[in-house]
Design a protein around this motif. Structure first.
Motif, PDB file in Angstrom:
ATOM      1  N   TRP A 176       0.832  -1.197   0.000  1.00  0.00           N
ATOM      2  CA  TRP A 176       0.000   0.000   0.000  1.00  0.00           C
ATOM      3  C   TRP A 176       0.868   1.249   0.000  1.00  0.00           C
ATOM      4  O   TRP A 176       0.638   2.195  -0.767  1.00  0.00           O
ATOM      5  CB  TRP A 176      -0.935  -0.027   1.202  1.00  0.00           C
ATOM      6  CG  TRP A 176      -1.664   1.266   1.406  1.00  0.00           C
ATOM      7  CD1 TRP A 176      -1.509   2.138   2.425  1.00  0.00           C
ATOM      8  CD2 TRP A 176      -2.661   1.832   0.542  1.00  0.00           C
ATOM      9  NE1 TRP A 176      -2.325   3.214   2.267  1.00  0.00           N
ATOM     10  CE2 TRP A 176      -3.047   3.054   1.120  1.00  0.00           C
ATOM     11  CE3 TRP A 176      -3.246   1.428  -0.654  1.00  0.00           C
ATOM     12  CZ2 TRP A 176      -4.001   3.885   0.534  1.00  0.00           C
ATOM     13  CZ3 TRP A 176      -4.194   2.261  -1.238  1.00  0.00           C
ATOM     14  CH2 TRP A 176      -4.564   3.460  -0.652  1.00  0.00           C
ATOM     15  N   ASP A 177       1.915   1.249   0.851  1.00  0.00           N
ATOM     16  CA  ASP A 177       2.792   2.407   0.926  1.00  0.00           C
ATOM     17  C   ASP A 177       3.523   2.657  -0.384  1.00  0.00           C
ATOM     18  O   ASP A 177       3.804   3.804  -0.734  1.00  0.00           O
ATOM     19  CB  ASP A 177       3.817   2.222   2.051  1.00  0.00           C
ATOM     20  CG  ASP A 177       3.191   2.504   3.404  1.00  0.00           C
ATOM     21  OD1 ASP A 177       2.012   2.897   3.408  1.00  0.00           O
ATOM     22  OD2 ASP A 177       3.865   2.334   4.427  1.00  0.00           O
TER      23      ASP A 177
ATOM     24  N   THR B 108       9.635   2.957  -0.404  1.00  0.00           N
ATOM     25  CA  THR B 108       8.493   3.717   0.101  1.00  0.00           C
ATOM     26  C   THR B 108       8.751   5.230   0.081  1.00  0.00           C
ATOM     27  O   THR B 108       9.858   5.660  -0.190  1.00  0.00           O
ATOM     28  CB  THR B 108       8.131   3.262   1.525  1.00  0.00           C
ATOM     29  OG1 THR B 108       9.315   3.247   2.295  1.00  0.00           O
ATOM     30  CG2 THR B 108       7.504   1.894   1.510  1.00  0.00           C
ATOM     31  N   PRO B 109       7.730   6.030   0.429  1.00  0.00           N
ATOM     32  CA  PRO B 109       7.666   7.458   0.143  1.00  0.00           C
ATOM     33  C   PRO B 109       8.939   8.276   0.332  1.00  0.00           C
ATOM     34  O   PRO B 109       9.419   8.428   1.454  1.00  0.00           O
ATOM     35  CB  PRO B 109       6.612   7.972   1.121  1.00  0.00           C
ATOM     36  CG  PRO B 109       5.760   6.826   1.391  1.00  0.00           C
ATOM     37  CD  PRO B 109       6.604   5.603   1.234  1.00  0.00           C
TER      38      PRO B 109
ATOM     39  N   ARG C 136       8.720   8.071  11.936  1.00  0.00           N
ATOM     40  CA  ARG C 136       7.738   7.333  11.143  1.00  0.00           C
ATOM     41  C   ARG C 136       8.318   5.996  10.688  1.00  0.00           C
ATOM     42  O   ARG C 136       7.674   4.958  10.798  1.00  0.00           O
ATOM     43  CB  ARG C 136       7.329   8.166   9.921  1.00  0.00           C
ATOM     44  CG  ARG C 136       6.100   7.667   9.206  1.00  0.00           C
ATOM     45  CD  ARG C 136       5.817   8.517   7.988  1.00  0.00           C
ATOM     46  NE  ARG C 136       6.929   8.453   7.047  1.00  0.00           N
ATOM     47  CZ  ARG C 136       7.081   7.464   6.156  1.00  0.00           C
ATOM     48  NH1 ARG C 136       6.204   6.523   6.084  1.00  0.00           N
ATOM     49  NH2 ARG C 136       8.120   7.457   5.357  1.00  0.00           N
TER      50      ARG C 136
ATOM     51  N   ARG D 240       6.652   2.621  11.900  1.00  0.00           N
ATOM     52  CA  ARG D 240       5.845   1.938  10.909  1.00  0.00           C
ATOM     53  C   ARG D 240       6.511   0.663  10.409  1.00  0.00           C
ATOM     54  O   ARG D 240       5.843  -0.328  10.151  1.00  0.00           O
ATOM     55  CB  ARG D 240       5.611   2.907   9.744  1.00  0.00           C
ATOM     56  CG  ARG D 240       4.400   2.614   8.918  1.00  0.00           C
ATOM     57  CD  ARG D 240       4.202   3.739   7.920  1.00  0.00           C
ATOM     58  NE  ARG D 240       3.216   3.375   6.918  1.00  0.00           N
ATOM     59  CZ  ARG D 240       1.908   3.530   7.075  1.00  0.00           C
ATOM     60  NH1 ARG D 240       1.452   4.028   8.180  1.00  0.00           N
ATOM     61  NH2 ARG D 240       1.070   3.173   6.133  1.00  0.00           N
ATOM     62  N   TYR D 241       7.847   0.687  10.237  1.00  0.00           N
ATOM     63  CA  TYR D 241       8.506  -0.469   9.631  1.00  0.00           C
ATOM     64  C   TYR D 241       9.401  -1.237  10.588  1.00  0.00           C
ATOM     65  O   TYR D 241       9.438  -2.468  10.552  1.00  0.00           O
ATOM     66  CB  TYR D 241       9.343  -0.026   8.428  1.00  0.00           C
ATOM     67  CG  TYR D 241       8.561   0.762   7.416  1.00  0.00           C
ATOM     68  CD1 TYR D 241       7.412   0.226   6.852  1.00  0.00           C
ATOM     69  CD2 TYR D 241       8.957   2.031   7.035  1.00  0.00           C
ATOM     70  CE1 TYR D 241       6.675   0.947   5.940  1.00  0.00           C
ATOM     71  CE2 TYR D 241       8.230   2.757   6.123  1.00  0.00           C
ATOM     72  CZ  TYR D 241       7.087   2.213   5.575  1.00  0.00           C
ATOM     73  OH  TYR D 241       6.365   2.920   4.670  1.00  0.00           O
TER      74      TYR D 241
ATOM     75  N   THR E  91      12.734  -1.798   2.251  1.00  0.00           N
ATOM     76  CA  THR E  91      11.458  -1.121   2.444  1.00  0.00           C
ATOM     77  C   THR E  91      11.621   0.391   2.369  1.00  0.00           C
ATOM     78  O   THR E  91      10.826   1.078   1.725  1.00  0.00           O
ATOM     79  CB  THR E  91      10.870  -1.489   3.819  1.00  0.00           C
ATOM     80  OG1 THR E  91      10.892  -2.900   3.954  1.00  0.00           O
ATOM     81  CG2 THR E  91       9.471  -0.982   3.957  1.00  0.00           C
TER      82      THR E  91
ATOM     83  N   VAL F 246       1.166   4.576  -2.579  1.00  0.00           N
ATOM     84  CA  VAL F 246       1.120   5.965  -2.128  1.00  0.00           C
ATOM     85  C   VAL F 246       2.412   6.691  -2.493  1.00  0.00           C
ATOM     86  O   VAL F 246       2.398   7.823  -2.981  1.00  0.00           O
ATOM     87  CB  VAL F 246       0.881   6.016  -0.599  1.00  0.00           C
ATOM     88  CG1 VAL F 246       0.937   7.448  -0.102  1.00  0.00           C
ATOM     89  CG2 VAL F 246      -0.460   5.397  -0.258  1.00  0.00           C
ATOM     90  N   ALA F 247       3.557   5.994  -2.295  1.00  0.00           N
ATOM     91  CA  ALA F 247       4.868   6.592  -2.573  1.00  0.00           C
ATOM     92  C   ALA F 247       4.962   7.028  -4.021  1.00  0.00           C
ATOM     93  O   ALA F 247       5.462   8.118  -4.324  1.00  0.00           O
ATOM     94  CB  ALA F 247       5.972   5.584  -2.275  1.00  0.00           C
TER      95      ALA F 247
END
Lengths: 163, 124
Positions: free
Chosen positions: A70-71, A118-119, A149, A153-154, A114, A74-75
């Motif tokens: 999902w991230d 990601t973003p 974050r 989160r990770y 990861t 979004v990223a």
């Protein structure tokens, strides 16, 4: 004895499944060939991967994979937005340091991967003792927020999965 | 093939193309190597993802069988993209960035490009 013959059971299963996926048809011959590959490759590569990784809590693994997928979506949208609509002189790129609590090499590898996928962040380098990670942010106003974050989160779920 | 499938597949193809284009445009627009790394590791991932979903849908609706090749491509992409990015970043850092420009590692040992690992230090 079994440990010597099958050093990484999970790797063996993955290799067999990947082989079946590559040939795209499940026949007895392919199943046998996949099994042989799954048994031989981990034995040959065992010197480069001496410790067996512990994987626990499969439910958290599934949740983590879904979260990261999902991230990634979004990223992509965020980075595409930044690239298209922000003037390149307005980018505030920064380096941030993330002190790691993870100790297992496999967990750190997954975390670094990861972070890159990601973003707005790319993991660039590890500390010489493997206890901190250097991350490059494409655009951030608040480096402390980014660091917290990533840790929340990770790193936390990875700690539960691998340790 | 039903019309709705064709529309869906076309939509995914176009979306994939747009993201691929934006990622490549990023390479031109961003200013230094570290910033440029963000383009190919992200925007193009979704571009390729969309093309793979379109391919899966196409083969599912024509041949009726689910193809695993697309899933494997995704897997290999997720394995290789971060590692390639990491290599490029380290090479760039060692050739172009002085260690005083980077933040401290906040631990006893510095960054791995400049400092020896604890094992090497013990041997000396």
């Amino acid at each position: 004895m079994i440990r010597r013959l099958i050093p990484h059971p999970l790797l063996s299963i993955t290799l067999a499944l990947v082989w079946l996926g590559l040939v795209n048809t499940v026949t007895l011959g392919n199943l046998l060939l996949g099994t042989v590959l799954g048994l031989v490759v981990p034995i040959i590569t065992a010197p480069y991967w001496p410790n067996r990784a512990k994987l626990s809590r499969p439910l958290i693994v599934v949740r983590y994979v879904l979260l990261v997928l999902w991230d990634i979506v979004v990223a992509n949208v965020q980075v595409a937005w930044i690239i298209l609509f922000k003037r390149s002189t307005d980018f505030r790129s920064r380096w941030i340091t993330i002190p790691l609590e993870l100790t297992s090499p496999e967990a750190i590898t997954v975390l670094a991967g990861t972070i890159t996928m990601t973003p707005g962040t790319v993991s660039a380098m590890l500390g010489a003792d493997g206890r901190s990670i250097l991350v490059h942010c494409l655009h951030t106003d608040d480096p402390d927020y980014e660091r917290d974050r990533i840790k929340q989160r990770y790193e936390r779920p990875l700690k539960e999965i691998f340790e | 093939m039903p019309a709705i499938m064709e529309i869906l597949i076309s939509a995914f193809l176009i979306l994939g193309g747009v993201f691929g284009l934006v990622g490549s445009f990023g390479l031109v627009k961003l200013r230094d190597t570290m910033q440029r790394l963000h383009g190919p590791t992200k925007a193009t991932t979704l571009g390729i993802g969309c093309a793979l979903i379109a391919s899966m849908l196409y083969f599912f609706s024509t041949g009726g069988a689910v193809s695993f090749h697309e899933l494997l491509i995704t897997l290999f992409l997720f394995l290789t993209a971060p590692i390639a990015a990491n290599f490029i970043a380290k090479t760039y850092i060692i050739r172009n960035i002085d260690r005083s420009e980077l933040p401290a590692s906040s631990r006893e040992y510095g960054w791995s490009v400049y400092d020896d690992s604890p094992a090497l230090r013990r041997e000396e």
